[in-house]
Design an enzyme around this catalytic site. Structure first.
Site, PDB file in Angstrom:
ATOM      1  N   TRP A  21      72.165  25.272  46.478  1.00 10.21           N
ATOM      2  CA  TRP A  21      71.485  24.961  45.213  1.00 10.21           C
ATOM      3  C   TRP A  21      71.950  23.584  44.692  1.00 10.21           C
ATOM      4  O   TRP A  21      71.123  22.697  44.414  1.00 10.21           O
ATOM      5  CB  TRP A  21      71.771  26.088  44.211  1.00 10.21           C
ATOM      6  N   TYR A  61      65.084  24.398  44.695  1.00  6.65           N
ATOM      7  CA  TYR A  61      66.349  23.672  44.505  1.00  6.65           C
ATOM      8  C   TYR A  61      66.106  22.166  44.711  1.00  6.65           C
ATOM      9  O   TYR A  61      65.886  21.705  45.832  1.00  6.65           O
ATOM     10  CB  TYR A  61      67.426  24.160  45.483  1.00  6.65           C
ATOM     11  N   GLN A 178      68.878  39.876  47.429  1.00  2.00           N
ATOM     12  CA  GLN A 178      69.831  38.829  47.032  1.00  2.00           C
ATOM     13  C   GLN A 178      70.048  38.941  45.519  1.00  2.00           C
ATOM     14  O   GLN A 178      69.252  38.447  44.738  1.00  2.00           O
ATOM     15  CB  GLN A 178      69.297  37.440  47.413  1.00  2.00           C
ATOM     16  N   TYR A 206      74.819  36.398  45.421  1.00  3.59           N
ATOM     17  CA  TYR A 206      74.900  34.990  45.028  1.00  3.59           C
ATOM     18  C   TYR A 206      75.876  34.749  43.876  1.00  3.59           C
ATOM     19  O   TYR A 206      76.263  35.670  43.180  1.00  3.59           O
ATOM     20  CB  TYR A 206      73.518  34.407  44.750  1.00  3.59           C
ATOM     21  N   GLY A 284      78.436  28.621  47.321  1.00  4.00           N
ATOM     22  CA  GLY A 284      77.936  27.268  47.092  1.00  4.00           C
ATOM     23  C   GLY A 284      79.028  26.246  47.358  1.00  4.00           C
ATOM     24  O   GLY A 284      80.205  26.479  47.074  1.00  4.00           O
ATOM     25  N   ALA A 285      78.638  25.107  47.925  1.00  2.00           N
ATOM     26  CA  ALA A 285      79.579  24.005  48.118  1.00  2.00           C
ATOM     27  C   ALA A 285      78.797  22.707  48.107  1.00  2.00           C
ATOM     28  O   ALA A 285      77.655  22.659  48.560  1.00  2.00           O
ATOM     29  CB  ALA A 285      80.335  24.155  49.436  1.00  2.00           C
ATOM     30  N   ARG A 286      79.414  21.658  47.581  1.00  2.00           N
ATOM     31  CA  ARG A 286      78.758  20.341  47.569  1.00  2.00           C
ATOM     32  C   ARG A 286      79.635  19.269  48.181  1.00  2.00           C
ATOM     33  O   ARG A 286      79.255  18.102  48.236  1.00  2.00           O
ATOM     34  CB  ARG A 286      78.344  19.997  46.145  1.00  2.00           C
ATOM     35  N   GLN A 290      85.458  21.646  49.620  1.00  2.00           N
ATOM     36  CA  GLN A 290      85.205  22.944  48.969  1.00  2.00           C
ATOM     37  C   GLN A 290      84.970  24.039  50.006  1.00  2.00           C
ATOM     38  O   GLN A 290      85.546  25.126  49.923  1.00  2.00           O
ATOM     39  CB  GLN A 290      83.997  22.825  48.031  1.00  2.00           C
TER      40      GLN A 290
END
Ligand SMILES: NC(=O)c1ccc[n+]([C@@H]2O[C@H](COP(=O)([O-])OP(=O)(O)OC[C@H]3O[C@@H](n4cnc5c(N)ncnc54)[C@H](OP(=O)(O)O)[C@@H]3O)[C@@H](O)[C@H]2O)c1
Length: 321
Positions: A21, A61, A178, A206, A284-286, A290
């Site tokens: 996302w 997204y 989900q 999630y 989640g990771a960006r 992470q």
């Protein structure tokens, strides 16, 4: 990395899936602030190197951008990961987002997603939100037809309640649900997990770190300084009076993580995976750092003692709200 079968399907998922996302980038209604695309691609590739074998994304997204970045990241890979994406959230030229579940809308959405992802078939295609509720049967019938046509392999739903699951199950069996699940969002524990288990529906949860809040890396100051276009500024869990109670919980959890040489982010993920009905957590990771930190949570089995202490802390947190 542990692997679990997704419900009745033949998809074998790593217990950690990569959530993309935030990778959708900045400047849309539900963005996470600015994001560098090269960093996003490195993060996706690193996740795959570390043993994660599936990626969750959605058309909405970044208004198509996350799917495009996933498409770029997986291009040319010898072993393509399992790709899960979603339909239903559509947008107009001004970026206003709507829920659409009509047959024609879904048919054009699936073509657009295949194009952005640059793949021939979507492994798991999910209805993002049951909105409008009256059209869920039409959407589900359409997804069934897309399976027969070879555009998608399996169909799942997201954010559906048990009643909505019961309405679509007779049309064709649901591969997966989900839902949200974290120490701060425990709504599925009472009945939904049991229903999914009894019906052999996979569960991929999630926001296990509650959008980063449970990682121990948030302070009041960091929340105040979030970029203008980071939607977490508007999320009640990141605002008072909830914020103080949430930060206190995180501090109370810290010693449980640290005594085993682990981190709070890993604890949050291992905690959702303690439930056998949960197939996998979408993490989640960006940034590469992470996912390097969180991926090991896929192998951490919490002790009964730790689970009991955490339960006491969560019950106390619930009473405080
Ligand atoms: N179906 C749905 O309606 C729905 C809704 C929500 C999410 N999802 C899916 O689930 C995925 C995961 O949920 P999520 O992204 O909302 O939340 P999450 O996984 O709980 O948190 C992810 C965020 O936490 C921060 N973070 C990650 N690793 C960290 C680490 N090691 N240390 C410190 N901070 C770290 C990052 O944000 P910062 O660095 O900016 O803090 C990251 O974007 C999504 O990407 C999406 O694929 C689906």
């Amino acid at each position: 990395m542990r692997i679990r079968k997704l419900g009745w399907t033949d998809l074998n998922l790593s217990t950690i899936g990569l959530g993309t996302w935030a990778i959708g980038g900045g400047k849309w209604k539900f963005s996470w602030g600015p994001q560098d695309d090269r960093e996003s691609i490195s993060t996706i590739r690193r996740a795959l190197e570390l043993g994660i074998n599936w990626i969750d994304t959605a058309a909405v997204y970044g208004l198509g951008h996350s799917e495009e970045i996933v498409g770029k990241a997986i291009r040319g890979l010898r072993d393509r990961p399992i790709i899960a994406t979603k339909c239903e959230r559509v947008w107009d030229k001004d970026g206003n987002i709507f829920g659409r579940l009509k047959k024609e809308s879904i048919r054009s959405e699936v073509e657009a997603s295949l194009k952005r992802l640059k793949i021939e078939v979507i492994d798991l295609y999910q209805i993002h939100w049951p909105e409008p509720d009256k059209d869920i049967e039409e959407a589900w019938t359409t997804l069934g037809n897309l399976i027969k046509e070879g555009k998608i392999r399996y169909a799942g739903v997201s954010n559906f309640n048990i009643e909505q699951l019961k309405r679509v199950q007779p049309i064709h069996p649901v591969a997966s649900l989900q839902p949200p699940y974290s120490m701060l969002e425990r709504g599925i524990e009472d009945k939904t997990l049991q229903y999914c288990s009894e019906n052999n529906i996979g569960v991929i949860v999630y926001s296990p770190m509650q959008k980063g809040l449970l990682t121990g890396k948030f302070t009041r100051e960091r929340v105040r300084n979030l970029p203008e276009d980071d939607h977490r500024r508007r999320d009640p869990r990141f605002q008072e009076p909830e914020l103080s109670a949430n930060l206190k919980l995180v501090e109370d959890l810290r010693s449980i993580a640290e005594k085993g040489g682990r981190t709070l982010a890993q604890l949050a993920i291992a905690w959702v995976l303690r439930r056998p009905e949960v197939t996998a957590a979408i993490v989640g990771a960006r940034r590469t750092s992470q996912i390097e930190e969180t991926v090991v949570a896929g192998d951490w089995v919490l002790s009964k003692e730790d689970i009991a202490v955490i339960k006491t802390l969560l019950d106390r947190r619930q009473k405080a709200s």
